[in-house]
Scaffold this motif. Structure first.
Motif, PDB file in Angstrom:
ATOM      1  N   ARG A 104       6.004  34.890  16.321  1.00 37.00           N
ATOM      2  CA  ARG A 104       5.868  33.930  17.424  1.00 37.00           C
ATOM      3  C   ARG A 104       5.206  34.560  18.622  1.00 37.00           C
ATOM      4  O   ARG A 104       4.840  33.867  19.568  1.00 37.00           O
ATOM      5  CB  ARG A 104       7.246  33.413  17.815  1.00 37.00           C
ATOM      6  CG  ARG A 104       7.886  32.630  16.677  1.00 37.00           C
ATOM      7  CD  ARG A 104       9.030  31.759  17.101  1.00 37.00           C
ATOM      8  NE  ARG A 104       8.864  31.133  18.381  1.00 37.00           N
ATOM      9  CZ  ARG A 104       9.832  31.091  19.300  1.00 37.00           C
ATOM     10  NH1 ARG A 104      10.987  31.648  19.071  1.00 37.00           N
ATOM     11  NH2 ARG A 104       9.626  30.490  20.453  1.00 37.00           N
ATOM     12  N   PHE A 105       5.108  35.892  18.614  1.00 38.25           N
ATOM     13  CA  PHE A 105       4.574  36.646  19.740  1.00 38.25           C
ATOM     14  C   PHE A 105       3.542  37.642  19.227  1.00 38.25           C
ATOM     15  O   PHE A 105       3.584  38.048  18.076  1.00 38.25           O
ATOM     16  CB  PHE A 105       5.694  37.434  20.435  1.00 38.25           C
ATOM     17  CG  PHE A 105       6.857  36.582  20.837  1.00 38.25           C
ATOM     18  CD1 PHE A 105       6.819  35.831  22.006  1.00 38.25           C
ATOM     19  CD2 PHE A 105       7.992  36.517  20.045  1.00 38.25           C
ATOM     20  CE1 PHE A 105       7.894  35.036  22.371  1.00 38.25           C
ATOM     21  CE2 PHE A 105       9.070  35.733  20.398  1.00 38.25           C
ATOM     22  CZ  PHE A 105       9.022  34.988  21.567  1.00 38.25           C
ATOM     23  N   ARG A 141      -3.613  32.512  20.420  1.00 39.83           N
ATOM     24  CA  ARG A 141      -3.098  31.644  21.477  1.00 39.83           C
ATOM     25  C   ARG A 141      -3.358  30.171  21.141  1.00 39.83           C
ATOM     26  O   ARG A 141      -2.494  29.318  21.330  1.00 39.83           O
ATOM     27  CB  ARG A 141      -3.717  31.997  22.823  1.00 39.83           C
ATOM     28  CG  ARG A 141      -3.046  31.255  23.988  1.00 39.83           C
ATOM     29  CD  ARG A 141      -3.664  31.565  25.344  1.00 39.83           C
ATOM     30  NE  ARG A 141      -3.826  32.960  25.663  1.00 39.83           N
ATOM     31  CZ  ARG A 141      -2.892  33.745  26.179  1.00 39.83           C
ATOM     32  NH1 ARG A 141      -1.681  33.270  26.405  1.00 39.83           N
ATOM     33  NH2 ARG A 141      -3.155  35.002  26.483  1.00 39.83           N
ATOM     34  N   GLU A 146       2.431  33.265  21.354  1.00 35.42           N
ATOM     35  CA  GLU A 146       2.465  33.767  22.722  1.00 35.42           C
ATOM     36  C   GLU A 146       1.867  35.173  22.752  1.00 35.42           C
ATOM     37  O   GLU A 146       2.287  36.041  21.999  1.00 35.42           O
ATOM     38  CB  GLU A 146       3.892  33.799  23.257  1.00 35.42           C
ATOM     39  CG  GLU A 146       4.497  32.434  23.424  1.00 35.42           C
ATOM     40  CD  GLU A 146       5.912  32.498  23.987  1.00 35.42           C
ATOM     41  OE1 GLU A 146       6.211  33.384  24.811  1.00 35.42           O
ATOM     42  OE2 GLU A 146       6.717  31.643  23.570  1.00 35.42           O
ATOM     43  N   TYR A 148       0.842  38.725  24.745  1.00 39.32           N
ATOM     44  CA  TYR A 148       1.196  39.634  25.828  1.00 39.32           C
ATOM     45  C   TYR A 148       0.342  40.884  25.700  1.00 39.32           C
ATOM     46  O   TYR A 148       0.126  41.381  24.593  1.00 39.32           O
ATOM     47  CB  TYR A 148       2.684  40.012  25.768  1.00 39.32           C
ATOM     48  CG  TYR A 148       3.564  38.816  25.995  1.00 39.32           C
ATOM     49  CD1 TYR A 148       3.998  38.473  27.266  1.00 39.32           C
ATOM     50  CD2 TYR A 148       3.923  37.993  24.922  1.00 39.32           C
ATOM     51  CE1 TYR A 148       4.776  37.347  27.479  1.00 39.32           C
ATOM     52  CE2 TYR A 148       4.701  36.867  25.128  1.00 39.32           C
ATOM     53  CZ  TYR A 148       5.122  36.551  26.403  1.00 39.32           C
ATOM     54  OH  TYR A 148       5.877  35.433  26.602  1.00 39.32           O
ATOM     55  N   ARG A 159      11.155  37.797  27.190  1.00 38.34           N
ATOM     56  CA  ARG A 159      10.846  36.595  26.407  1.00 38.34           C
ATOM     57  C   ARG A 159      11.398  36.688  24.986  1.00 38.34           C
ATOM     58  O   ARG A 159      11.954  35.732  24.472  1.00 38.34           O
ATOM     59  CB  ARG A 159       9.330  36.376  26.389  1.00 38.34           C
ATOM     60  CG  ARG A 159       8.920  35.148  25.651  1.00 38.34           C
ATOM     61  CD  ARG A 159       9.404  33.880  26.361  1.00 38.34           C
ATOM     62  NE  ARG A 159       9.038  32.735  25.570  1.00 38.34           N
ATOM     63  CZ  ARG A 159       9.903  31.971  24.897  1.00 38.34           C
ATOM     64  NH1 ARG A 159      11.194  32.211  24.948  1.00 38.34           N
ATOM     65  NH2 ARG A 159       9.469  30.962  24.180  1.00 38.34           N
TER      66      ARG A 159
END
Length: 171
Positions: A104-105, A141, A146, A148, A159
């Protein structure tokens, strides 16, 4: 239920950058996430078959990864070679891996024409930076992952901690 994180291989200490170097990110969360099995490592360019070392590449014309994905610009090597298709394939490979492993990241190295999430280089090989994201960051994205940068590790720590407690987050 543990949130997973796609991470640039160079941040994990792998010597995969264009110049054959790495940029290891030393942080207690990295060690913890590794032990918890949360990290999924990729070098998008290597996944697309690009060698190490390789000529430096930048997105031409001061444009961004989204422009590359939309076909409005190219990724060029300093030597003049067009590596747009390789960078697009690299982004697609990263997205496929993120989906397969339920990431998810993403924690990506900033400045890269692939992984840059806050800044990239200006396309003139001048050393100047511009705001924008690389091809892989833009595709991830656009698909709800997400993003970073390595400079935002503390924000990601917060997060991921919050996301790990959400209903419906799974591996």
């Amino acid at each position: 239920m543990t949130a997973r994180i796609l991470v640039s291989a160079c941040l994990m200490g792998h010597a995969v950058r264009y110049d054959g170097a790495s940029k290891p990110l030393i942080h207690p969360a990295i060690d913890r996430w590794r032990k918890e099995g949360r990290l999924v490592t990729i070098c998008p360019e290597m996944s697309a078959g690009m060698p190490v070392p390789r000529p430096p590449a930048e997105i031409e014309g001061g444009r961004t990864g989204a422009d590359v994905l939309a076909g409005r610009t190219r990724v060029l090597e300093k030597t003049g070679g067009d590596v747009t298709s390789e960078f697009r394939r690299a982004a697609e490979n990263a997205l496929a891996l993120a989906r397969e492993t339920n990431c998810r990241f993403a924690l990506l190295i900033d400045g890269s024409p692939s992984c840059g999430s806050r800044f990239i280089h200006d396309g003139r090989f001048s050393g100047e930076r511009i705001a924008g994201e690389g091809v892989t960051a833009a595709l991830l994205r656009a698909n709800g992952i997400e993003i970073y940068s390595d400079r935002e590790i503390e924000t990601l720590v917060e997060r991921v901690g919050d996301a790990g407690n959400e209903v419906g987050v799974s591996l």
